[in-house]
Design a protein around this motif. Structure first.
Motif, mmCIF file in Angstrom:
data_model
loop_
_atom_site.group_PDB
_atom_site.id
_atom_site.type_symbol
_atom_site.label_atom_id
_atom_site.label_comp_id
_atom_site.label_asym_id
_atom_site.label_seq_id
_atom_site.Cartn_x
_atom_site.Cartn_y
_atom_site.Cartn_z
ATOM 1 N N MET A 1 66.516 -2.592 63.424
ATOM 2 C CA MET A 1 65.751 -3.040 64.592
ATOM 3 C C MET A 1 64.616 -3.970 64.169
ATOM 4 O O MET A 1 64.081 -3.834 63.071
ATOM 5 C CB MET A 1 65.180 -1.827 65.313
ATOM 6 N N LEU A 2 64.245 -4.873 65.072
ATOM 7 C CA LEU A 2 63.211 -5.857 64.745
ATOM 8 C C LEU A 2 61.946 -5.584 65.560
ATOM 9 O O LEU A 2 62.025 -5.134 66.710
ATOM 10 C CB LEU A 2 63.713 -7.265 65.065
ATOM 11 N N VAL A 3 60.804 -5.918 64.950
ATOM 12 C CA VAL A 3 59.522 -5.839 65.668
ATOM 13 C C VAL A 3 58.785 -7.152 65.463
ATOM 14 O O VAL A 3 58.997 -7.846 64.457
ATOM 15 C CB VAL A 3 58.641 -4.662 65.167
ATOM 16 N N ALA A 4 57.896 -7.480 66.429
ATOM 17 C CA ALA A 4 57.131 -8.730 66.329
ATOM 18 C C ALA A 4 55.647 -8.429 66.342
ATOM 19 O O ALA A 4 55.187 -7.510 67.026
ATOM 20 C CB ALA A 4 57.482 -9.656 67.493
ATOM 21 N N GLY A 5 54.900 -9.222 65.583
ATOM 22 C CA GLY A 5 53.441 -9.132 65.582
ATOM 23 C C GLY A 5 52.866 -10.496 65.880
ATOM 24 O O GLY A 5 53.320 -11.505 65.334
ATOM 25 N N VAL A 6 51.868 -10.516 66.770
ATOM 26 C CA VAL A 6 51.225 -11.767 67.178
ATOM 27 C C VAL A 6 49.814 -11.788 66.606
ATOM 28 O O VAL A 6 49.119 -10.770 66.662
ATOM 29 C CB VAL A 6 51.130 -11.846 68.726
ATOM 30 N N ASP A 7 49.399 -12.928 66.063
ATOM 31 C CA ASP A 7 47.987 -13.151 65.728
ATOM 32 C C ASP A 7 47.523 -14.316 66.588
ATOM 33 O O ASP A 7 47.887 -15.463 66.339
ATOM 34 C CB ASP A 7 47.840 -13.500 64.238
ATOM 35 N N SER A 8 46.716 -13.992 67.621
ATOM 36 C CA SER A 8 46.134 -15.053 68.445
ATOM 37 C C SER A 8 44.696 -15.206 67.966
ATOM 38 O O SER A 8 43.781 -14.568 68.466
ATOM 39 C CB SER A 8 46.191 -14.665 69.924
ATOM 40 N N SER A 9 44.509 -16.043 66.947
ATOM 41 C CA SER A 9 43.173 -16.136 66.354
ATOM 42 C C SER A 9 42.496 -17.416 66.810
ATOM 43 O O SER A 9 42.991 -18.103 67.699
ATOM 44 C CB SER A 9 43.269 -16.047 64.835
ATOM 45 N N THR A 10 41.375 -17.728 66.225
ATOM 46 C CA THR A 10 40.568 -18.815 66.757
ATOM 47 C C THR A 10 41.329 -20.141 66.736
ATOM 48 O O THR A 10 41.369 -20.854 67.732
ATOM 49 C CB THR A 10 39.274 -18.950 65.926
ATOM 50 N N GLN A 11 41.959 -20.433 65.614
ATOM 51 C CA GLN A 11 42.560 -21.764 65.496
ATOM 52 C C GLN A 11 44.024 -21.823 65.911
ATOM 53 O O GLN A 11 44.570 -22.909 66.040
ATOM 54 C CB GLN A 11 42.414 -22.272 64.061
ATOM 55 N N GLY A 12 44.682 -20.679 66.092
ATOM 56 C CA GLY A 12 46.079 -20.788 66.463
ATOM 57 C C GLY A 12 46.751 -19.461 66.731
ATOM 58 O O GLY A 12 46.154 -18.385 66.590
ATOM 59 N N THR A 13 48.014 -19.549 67.157
ATOM 60 C CA THR A 13 48.858 -18.363 67.386
ATOM 61 C C THR A 13 49.947 -18.340 66.325
ATOM 62 O O THR A 13 50.608 -19.355 66.085
ATOM 63 C CB THR A 13 49.518 -18.433 68.778
ATOM 64 N N LYS A 14 50.093 -17.189 65.690
ATOM 65 C CA LYS A 14 51.152 -17.027 64.691
ATOM 66 C C LYS A 14 51.954 -15.796 65.098
ATOM 67 O O LYS A 14 51.364 -14.802 65.520
ATOM 68 C CB LYS A 14 50.545 -16.803 63.298
#
Ligand SMILES: Nc1ncnc2c1ncn2[C@@H]1O[C@H](COP(=O)(O)OP(=O)(O)O)[C@@H](O)[C@H]1O
Ligand SMILES: O=C(CO)[C@@H](O)[C@H](O)COP(=O)(O)O
Length: 463
Positions: A1-14
């Protein structure tokens, strides 16, 4: 199974997609945010949709969002954003911070009440600013959310907003030690009550994704602040001090006990697992190098090469790196200063060296502030965009005065959010055991205490 993690930081979204069981990286993508210290949150949402599109999130079973801390997202009764979000690095509420300190009876009262002394970064001061300077916007506001709360709320179909203990602990109206909101302090700042997100349990499954344009994902984790997510992604243990060189410079550690630092240098946050995360944040890190390189008309690689070609101490140049004002020390109106200029040392190599050293001196002070609060330092881990610089990695042990462990460059905030998603999916008491950060390199060098002494003299002329 797959999971996703988001980093919505100051300069961008990863976004990273990882295997839920092993943590192996499957795919990742990123997009930039517009610059500025206030921003319409729809840019974060658009970036999330853009990065998560094109199949990146296909077959993902759970998702978690880590995001820049403290930003004030004011939302009206219809769920619309009232004004652009004021970010953690917006210093306009510095006067409000001082007023709130005075009204509660001084910094020690705040440290006792919530674990942190207000500075312009903390959400509570932004609410006071809104109430005072934009009464019409304040009157329309029904709820206040943090960036990760708002993104998580949108993902979940805009119902029942949730937050987590880690990000809530950066608001200034949440008692970190007790783990509960202080509505009285929010009222004191804003003049009336406001809706705040429910604080979810660390690995709670808050329900499925229900946002138009997003694939079916059955589990949304509570999410957390970016520094808390990085601690989870790095699998940091007590004794590990993480120094993160992103837009902000931060030094933080996982701890079993809360801190209450009346000096205001250390903010007493919670982590994403039920423990604590004492943290020191500066407004000036990776972008100090960006600005130095731009001034010298070179790219970051050449800037680093120049810095390494000059001797420790930058031939007598000292940079106070307060290019965006400063939060720690609390000097919101300060500007940067380059001290010690002579005809002999005013050349690109010495200037580049001074920029790297000045930025790192701010973080060395941050590590000292943690140790002054009895936070143990067994090893220092260096992460964030500027840790990709060879010059930063080599000079860091000189300035920090100890060996520095540099984990493989990676997106540790997004990784932590993904690990939280896997945890919510598994429903276990502890986060899943993943392989952890890949290989790490240890950088060692002779300490250069004279550089820090010169920096301290220049700093104390301002404080
Ligand atoms: N090789 C490098 N040398 C120096 N700085 C770098 C390098 N690579 C990226 N950066 C800087 O890192 C910053 C972005 O770091 P990141 O940790 O992603 O920030 P944030 O999480 O705040 O958005 C940018 O300012 C960028 O210029
Ligand atoms: O304000 C803080 C911590 O208190 C900052 O660390 C923000 O959370 C922004 O992080 P980056 O975008 O620099 O990663």
């Amino acid at each position: 199974m797959l999971v996703a993690g988001v980093d919505s930081s100051t300069q961008g979204t990863k976004i990273v997609v990882r295997d839920a069981g092993t943590g192996a990286l499957v795919r990742s993508a990123q997009a930039a945010h517009p610059d500025g210290t206030e921003i319409d949150p729809r840019y974060w949402w658009d970036a999330l949709l853009q990065v998560g599109g094109d199949g990146l999130l296909d077959d993902v079973a759970a998702i978690g969002v880590g995001a820049q801390q403290h930003g004030m997202v004011a939302v009206d009764g219809d769920g619309a954003v009232v004004r652009p979000a004021l970010l953690w690095n917006d210093t306009r509420s510095a006067g409000a911070a001082q007023d709130l300190i005075d009204e509660l009876g001084g910094p020690a009262e705040w440290a006792r009440a919530v674990g942190s002394v207000p500075v312009a970064s903390l959400t509570v001061t932004k609410l006071r600013w809104l109430a005072q300077h934009e009464p019409e916007n304040a009157a329309r506001t029904e709820q206040v959310m943090l960036p990760h709360d708002w993104l998580t709320w949108r993902l979940r179909g805009e119902t029942d907003p949730v937050t987590d203990r880690g990000d809530a602990s950066g608001t200034g109206y949440f008692d970190t030690a007790q783990g509960s909101y202080r509505p009285d302090l929010l009222r004191m700042a804003f003049g009336r009550d406001l809706g705040v997100p429910r604080v979810a349990r660390p690995a709670e499954n808050t329900g499925p994704v229900r946002a138009p344009g997003m694939p079916e994902i059955g589990t949304v984790a509570p999410g957390t602040g970016d520094n808390m997510a990085a601690a989870l992604g790095l699998e940091a243990r007590p004794g590990d001090v993480v120094v993160s060189l992103g837009t902000s410079g931060t030094a933080f550690a996982v701890a079993d006990k809360p801190v209450a630092d009346a000096s205001g240098l250390v903010t007493g946050f919670a982590d994403a697992t039920g423990r604590f995360l004492p943290l020191v944040a500066t407004l000036n890190a990776a972008r100090v190098l960006d600005a130095g390189a731009r001034m010298l008309g070179v790219d970051l690689e050449e800037f680093g090469r120049l810095a390494l070609s000059a001797p420790a101490g930058a031939e007598g140049l000292t940079l106070l790196p307060y290019l965006d004002g400063e939060r720690t020390p609390n000097l919101p109106e300060a500007a940067g200063r380059l001290d010690g200029m002579t005809r002999a040392n005013l050349h690109p190599a010495a200037v580049a060296r001074a920029f790297v050293e000045g930025m790192l001196c701010g973080l060395a002070d941050a590590v000292d502030a943690l140790t002054a609060q009895d936070v143990p330092v067994h090893r220092v881990l260096l992460i964030g965009g500027a840790a990709r610089s060879a010059a930063v990695r080599s000079i860091a042990p000189q300035i920090l005065g100890r060996p520095v462990v540099v984990p493989e460059p990676g997106e540790y905030v997004a990784d932590g959010a993904a690990r939280q998603a896997a945890w919510a999916l598994a429903g276990t008491t502890e986060p899943p055991e993943w392989a952890g950060p890949g290989s790490a390199e240890v950088y060692e060098a002779d300490p250069a205490p004279e550089v820090r002494e010169r920096y301290a003299r220049a700093r104390s002329a301002l404080t």
